[in-house]
Design an enzyme around this catalytic site. Structure first.
Site, PDB file in Angstrom:
ATOM      1  N   SER A 150       0.831  -1.203   0.000  1.00  0.00           N
ATOM      2  CA  SER A 150       0.000   0.000   0.000  1.00  0.00           C
ATOM      3  C   SER A 150       0.871   1.262   0.000  1.00  0.00           C
ATOM      4  O   SER A 150       1.642   1.468  -0.941  1.00  0.00           O
ATOM      5  CB  SER A 150      -0.950  -0.044   1.203  1.00  0.00           C
ATOM      6  OG  SER A 150      -1.955   0.928   1.094  1.00  0.00           O
ATOM      7  N   ASP A 229     -10.206  -5.609  -3.399  1.00  0.00           N
ATOM      8  CA  ASP A 229      -9.632  -4.529  -2.595  1.00  0.00           C
ATOM      9  C   ASP A 229     -10.521  -3.288  -2.724  1.00  0.00           C
ATOM     10  O   ASP A 229     -10.667  -2.731  -3.812  1.00  0.00           O
ATOM     11  CB  ASP A 229      -8.216  -4.239  -3.094  1.00  0.00           C
ATOM     12  CG  ASP A 229      -7.431  -3.293  -2.207  1.00  0.00           C
ATOM     13  OD1 ASP A 229      -8.043  -2.413  -1.573  1.00  0.00           O
ATOM     14  OD2 ASP A 229      -6.192  -3.416  -2.177  1.00  0.00           O
ATOM     15  N   HIS A 263      -7.326  -6.002   0.767  1.00  0.00           N
ATOM     16  CA  HIS A 263      -6.131  -5.214   1.065  1.00  0.00           C
ATOM     17  C   HIS A 263      -5.387  -5.721   2.308  1.00  0.00           C
ATOM     18  O   HIS A 263      -4.419  -5.116   2.735  1.00  0.00           O
ATOM     19  CB  HIS A 263      -6.554  -3.757   1.289  1.00  0.00           C
ATOM     20  CG  HIS A 263      -5.485  -2.734   1.070  1.00  0.00           C
ATOM     21  ND1 HIS A 263      -4.978  -2.422  -0.184  1.00  0.00           N
ATOM     22  CD2 HIS A 263      -4.811  -1.919   1.936  1.00  0.00           C
ATOM     23  CE1 HIS A 263      -4.064  -1.470  -0.075  1.00  0.00           C
ATOM     24  NE2 HIS A 263      -3.934  -1.152   1.205  1.00  0.00           N
TER      25      HIS A 263
END
Length: 285
Positions: A150, A229, A263
């Protein structure tokens, strides 16, 4: 060893990671980082992989959740897991939101007040921490690579693209690929760098923009992205933008969309061995 080794130790996959604390000159505060030293280091220098974590994380998240130590032991790699920002500086607003300030350094060198003195995560990772690791541990400085998740995936990508040849390869899970074009990035960059997305300074910290002008050694990038996600669906990650920029400039980039994954660290733990295999192709060569 770095000053003030913690008594605290993390355990995952039966392999120990020692958390360490030292005074950072770049950041002007004490910083934590985790190090896993594989058994092979007792016999001689080993390669290094840096892991950069995402928003709200500390060095502990990857250590406790990813299951990476087993693979580092199998492949004989020293793992370095830094925290994600300076801590406890008492800067006005540093703890007001999850996506800016504490836990959200974005791996840039801030140029805007009041952040520019301390929020220098890029130089901390690529200069200060890297130098410390090679001085204090049995490593091969010419054989290091970097990966992240991320915000940390963004950090890993820009560290590799801005330092041709420093890292043998780079990989990422659900990275923020084009921060000048997404809400997270616009918030962080406006705060740390000032100006707007039209500012050339913003583009110098954006993986998609850096890929367009990369002229260094061959760089093979691996990115895994979960199809479920929620941040992908909110246009926070924009991996296709980086893929297109890489293709246009002849950079090898494999973008894998994984069915059913979001995620989370379950996603990372599932595919982390693939990333070690990718890195070892270049760290063992």
């Amino acid at each position: 060893m770095a000053e003030g080794i913690y008594a605290q130790q993390y355990f995952a996959c039966t392999e120990r990671v020692i958390a360490q604390l030292f005074d950072s000159t770049e950041l002007g505060c004490k910083m934590r980082f985790g190090v896993y030293v594989p058994p092979q280091a007792e016999k001689g220098p080993v390669p290094v992989i840096y892991w950069l974590s995402g928003l709200t994380c500390t060095e502990a998240n990857f250590i406790q959740k990813a299951g990476a130590q087993k693979h580092a032991a199998d492949y004989g790699v020293l793992l370095v897991i830094p925290d994600t920002s300076p801590r406890g500086l008492n800067i006005l607003g540093e703890d007001d939101s999850y996506d800016f300030g504490s836990g959200a350094g974005f791996y840039v060198d801030a140029t805007h007040e009041p952040w520019k003195k301390n929020y220098r995560m890029y130089s901390y990772i690529t200069e200060e921490l890297s130098t410390l690791i090679h001085e204090e541990f049995s490593t091969l400085p010419s054989k290091q690579s970097i990966m992240g998740h991320s915000m940390g995936g963004h950090g890993a990508l820009i560290c590799a693209l801005k330092n041709p040849g420093m890292f043998r390869t780079v990989s990422a899970f659900a990275p923020i690929c084009n921060p000048i074009s997404c809400p997270w990035g616009k918030k962080a960059f406006s705060g740390y760098l000032g100006g707007s997305e039209d500012n050339a300074a913003w583009k110098d910290w954006d993986a998609t923009e850096l890929a367009k002008k990369y002229k260094g050694p061959v760089l093979d990038i691996l990115i895994d992205q979960g199809k479920e996600d929620s941040f992908l669906k909110q246009d926070q990650l924009l991996p296709e933008n980086l893929l297109n920029a890489a293709k246009d400039n002849g950079i090898a980039l494999t973008l894998r969309f994984q069915d059913g994954y979001d995620h989370s660290y379950y996603f990372i733990a599932t595919f982390i061995e693939d990333h070690f295999k990718h890195h070892m192709k270049y760290l063992k060569s």
